[in-house]
Design a protein around this motif. Structure first.
Motif, short mmCIF file in Angstrom:
data_model
loop_
_atom_site.label_atom_id
_atom_site.label_comp_id
_atom_site.label_asym_id
_atom_site.label_seq_id
_atom_site.Cartn_x
_atom_site.Cartn_y
_atom_site.Cartn_z
N UNK A 132 0.89 -1.22 -0.05
CA UNK A 132 -0.04 -0.10 0.02
C UNK A 132 0.88 1.13 -0.02
N UNK A 133 1.87 1.14 0.60
CA UNK A 133 2.75 2.34 0.81
C UNK A 133 3.45 2.68 -0.67
N UNK A 134 3.55 1.33 -1.36
CA UNK A 134 4.27 1.64 -2.79
C UNK A 134 3.40 1.96 -3.49
N UNK A 155 -5.23 9.53 -7.42
CA UNK A 155 -5.29 10.08 -6.03
C UNK A 155 -4.35 9.42 -5.30
N UNK A 156 -3.53 9.94 -4.26
CA UNK A 156 -2.66 9.32 -3.41
C UNK A 156 -3.25 8.70 -2.15
N UNK A 157 -4.46 9.52 -1.89
CA UNK A 157 -5.02 9.30 -0.44
C UNK A 157 -5.76 7.91 -0.47
N UNK A 158 -6.41 7.17 -1.21
CA UNK A 158 -6.77 5.82 -1.05
C UNK A 158 -5.75 4.84 -0.55
N UNK A 159 -4.50 4.72 -1.30
CA UNK A 159 -3.40 3.76 -1.00
C UNK A 159 -2.72 4.33 0.47
N UNK A 160 -2.79 5.67 0.62
CA UNK A 160 -2.28 6.07 1.92
C UNK A 160 -3.07 5.69 2.95
N UNK A 161 -4.51 5.55 3.09
CA UNK A 161 -5.60 5.38 3.89
C UNK A 161 -5.24 3.84 4.10
N UNK A 162 -5.12 2.96 2.97
CA UNK A 162 -5.09 1.53 3.38
C UNK A 162 -3.77 1.35 3.81
#
Length: 206
Positions: A132-134, A155-162
């Motif tokens: 998820x970070x990657x 968007x960076x947000x969904x992966x960052x939230x995960x």
């Protein structure tokens, strides 16, 4: 219109994405191999349903990891739709992300026998966290290729939230062993958390 160099880079990116998709497909296939080995151990007089019940952990691990990998691939697919150039940062983020997916069949095979061990939890949930970070880093790399307002700007947000949810799930799973891998169900709330963040801070992605 793209320049000749940009066209060539685009072809290179297509080849890279084809490679990544093939690696993900292989990882999904490897997940079923322990079940294939189990089928080879069944005698003609054995009850298939009894074998399934006795090895429910293996089937559960397969189903969980299949859904997890499919979910991660879908997120990656959405992110790279806006990529137009095979830049160095994008290349290495994609390769590193692919490594987390290819590695996942290993902790999946450990789940049924050693799922309660801390090491197995770190390998399994930790792989999801790194993945998820990657994806968040990959989204940021693609955003740099797309001007504000351009279509398919991820968007960076969904992966960052995960990534945050994966980190919380890992801590809960390790610190409260009775929870096992159920904290991963928190990922279901990831989409809702993303929506709430966007409503509370509408300019967070600009």
């Amino acid at each position: 219109m793209l320049s000749p160099d940009s066209t060539e880079r685009s072809r290179d990116l297509d080849r890279l994405l084809t490679f990544v998709d093939a690696a993900v497909a292989i990882a999904l296939t490897l997940l079923v191999l322990p079940l294939v080995d189990l089928a080879g151990e069944i005698d003609s007089g054995d009850s298939v349903w009894q074998v399934v019940r006795d090895h429910a952990g293996r089937f559960g691990a397969f189903a969980l990891s299949f859904v997890v990998i499919a979910r991660l691939w879908r997120a990656q697919h959405r992110i790279v739709r806006g990529a137009v150039e095979d830049r160095v940062d994008l290349f290495w983020f994609l390769i590193a992300w692919t490594l987390t997916i290819v590695f996942l069949p290993f902790p999946t095979a450990l789940l049924s026998a050693t799922g309660d061990q801390v090491a197995t939890k770190i390998f399994y949930i930790g792989s999801l966290l790194v993945s998820s970070v990657l994806l968040a880093l990959l989204a940021a790399a693609v955003r740099r290729q797309r001007p504000p307002g351009a279509p398919h700007r991820p968007s960076v947000l969904p992966a960052a939230v995960d990534a945050v949810v994966d980190g919380v799930a890992l801590l809960l799973s390790v610190l409260v062993p009775a929870l096992s891998y159920f904290p991963l169900l928190l990922l279901v709330l990831g989409g809702q958390a993303t929506t709430l963040i966007r409503r509370r801070w509408p300019n967070v992605e600009h």
